[in-house]
Enzyme design. Structure first.
Site, PDB file in Angstrom:
ATOM      1  N   HIS A  67     -50.171   9.426   4.348  1.00 30.46           N
ATOM      2  CA  HIS A  67     -49.037   8.509   4.212  1.00 30.46           C
ATOM      3  C   HIS A  67     -49.545   7.057   4.199  1.00 30.46           C
ATOM      4  CE1 HIS A  67     -44.831   7.189   5.474  1.00 30.46           C
ATOM      5  NE2 HIS A  67     -45.550   6.134   5.730  1.00 30.46           N
ATOM      6  N   GLU A  68     -50.396   6.717   5.167  1.00 28.91           N
ATOM      7  CA  GLU A  68     -50.927   5.352   5.243  1.00 28.91           C
ATOM      8  C   GLU A  68     -51.822   5.033   4.048  1.00 28.91           C
ATOM      9  OE1 GLU A  68     -49.958   3.030   7.258  1.00 28.91           O
ATOM     10  OE2 GLU A  68     -48.647   4.472   8.230  1.00 28.91           O
ATOM     11  N   HIS A  71     -49.869   3.947   1.088  1.00 23.89           N
ATOM     12  CA  HIS A  71     -49.511   2.518   1.165  1.00 23.89           C
ATOM     13  C   HIS A  71     -50.718   1.667   0.770  1.00 23.89           C
ATOM     14  CE1 HIS A  71     -45.661   2.868   3.110  1.00 23.89           C
ATOM     15  NE2 HIS A  71     -46.133   3.466   4.182  1.00 23.89           N
TER      16      HIS A  71
HETATM   17 ZN   LIG Z   1     -45.083   4.182   5.790  1.00 23.83          ZN
END
Ligand SMILES: [Zn+2]
Length: 401
Positions: A67-68, A71
């Site tokens: 998830h990170e 980003h």
């Molecule tokens: Zn996030």
């Protein structure tokens, strides 16, 4: 956030875990092994159950990292430098070196994380179905199903509309796109985050008091974290707005008092520090060039009997290049790093001579004056001095019961 355990680099980004990430993994492992798996599958041997629990908790941490990374890689795609990704007790933090350059990039960087979580959920769900069809043990199917469900929750939770959650970034991007004013959009997203945090914490309190669910404690923790992070972001945003267009020369204290490497702490207190209103002092060497920095607080912690024997050269902190500025540099970027010796944001040098210092206390005062001068003052400006956090980072939360 400090990385206790470095985990290596991915695409040049420093990946690591804060010690509190261990708590997260252990807690997830315990919930999975002690509650989730026994409730889904009957009569699983303890070893199989706990192995599945540990693997499941680590897989969830890996999904959080994905998830990170989503980003971070999207940010880099838009030219925003990414320093590090750190996992901690409440999720992950991607430290970006700058703000997204446009509303469009802000939007895509924000949605990339939840998109990765939904992708991970689809993957875990697909593998669960395949493994089930292939006749694998039910405990493996249950574990994969739980991972899919947790990733859906993770994606949805992060889309709640308030900074510092991803949904808050989406809100900021949308307002920015609509009104064309990034600073005002960020203020609104921070305000939404403060309200969201309080609502989450209140829901947690209700869960504990009305339903006697211990899981509510997590919600309280996350709510308080979100509200605090949102307040800090709002304050940092106001500070950066107030300093926009100003030069270092406009905000520095000119001709500061300085110490020298060969001075003892006793001499320095007697002749310099106690006669000055500064809390931090640049220290120069025999050539009169900048050698380090000392703060009154740090020196005061040295036992008095050692004052005559300890020199500033022995006790000073080094000044990294990022903390050296020229008078004509813009002032706002000084807010991006935490102060040295509790207060120093920059030593200002011109023609190899120290011509000024910029301190956190001084900037807080300037920002506060600016707020009072503004025609429509920010409603929550009173928390400024306490909350103001010069570190710009993107915090993300991910836990729910
Ligand atoms: Zn996030």
């Amino acid at each position: 956030m400090k990385q206790t355990f470095p985990l290596g680099r991915v695409a040049g980004i420093r990946i690591g875990a804060h010690w509190s990430a261990l708590i997260m993994v252990l807690l997830f492992g315990w919930v999975l092994g002690d509650q989730v798996l026994p409730s889904m599958v009957a009569h699983v041997p303890a070893t199989a159950r706990w192995t599945a629990a540990i693997v499941g908790a680590l897989a969830l941490a890996a999904a959080l990292l994905a998830h990170e990374l989503a980003h971070a890689l999207t940010a880099r795609h838009y030219g925003v430098p990414v320093r590090s990704i750190t996992l901690w007790a409440l999720g992950g933090v991607s430290e970006l070196g700058d703000e997204p350059p446009s509303a469009r990039s802000d939007f895509w960087i924000a949605v990339a994380g939840p998109a990765a979580s939904f992708g991970a959920a689809a993957l875990f769900g697909g593998v669960a179905a395949a493994v089930h069809a292939a006749g694998w043990p039910a405990v493996a199917v249950a574990e994969l199903g739980w991972l899919a469900a947790m990733n859906v929750l993770l994606g949805l939770f992060n889309l709640l509309p308030g900074a510092p959650l991803d949904g808050g970034r989406v809100l900021r991007a949308a307002l920015w796109w609509r009104c064309g004013n990034r600073a005002r959009a960020a203020q609104s997203a921070a305000e939404a985050g403060r309200i969201l945090g309080m609502v989450l914490a209140a829901a947690g309190v209700a869960e504990v008091l009305l339903w006697r669910e211990a899981g509510g404690l997590w919600l309280i923790l996350i709510g308080v974290f979100v509200a605090n992070a949102a307040s800090a972001e709002g304050a940092a945003e106001r500070a950066s707005t107030a300093l926009a267009g100003r030069r270092v020369r406009d905000v520095m204290k000119p001709d500061p008092e300085i110490g020298a490497t060969w001075m003892t702490v006793g001499e320095f207190f007697q002749h310099v520090a106690l006669r000055s209103d500064q809390d931090v002092f640049p220290v120069v060497d025999a050539e009169m060039s900048l050698a380090g920095v000392v703060g009154v607080g740090g020196l005061g912690r040295i036992p008095r009997d050692r004052w005559p024997r300890t020199t500033l050269g022995q006790t000073m902190a080094r000044v990294p290049p990022a903390y050296v500025a020229a008078p004509d540099d813009p002032a706002a970027p000084l807010l991006r790093h935490p102060p040295l010796a509790a207060d120093l944001l920059a030593v200002v040098i011109e023609d190899r001579r120290i011509v000024g210092i910029v301190t956190r206390a001084r900037l807080v005062r300037i920002v506060e004056r600016e707020r009072l001068r503004a025609p429509a003052p920010a409603r929550d400006g009173s928390a400024l001095a306490a909350d103001w956090n010069p570190r710009r980072s993107e915090a993300r939360v991910s836990r729910h019961e």
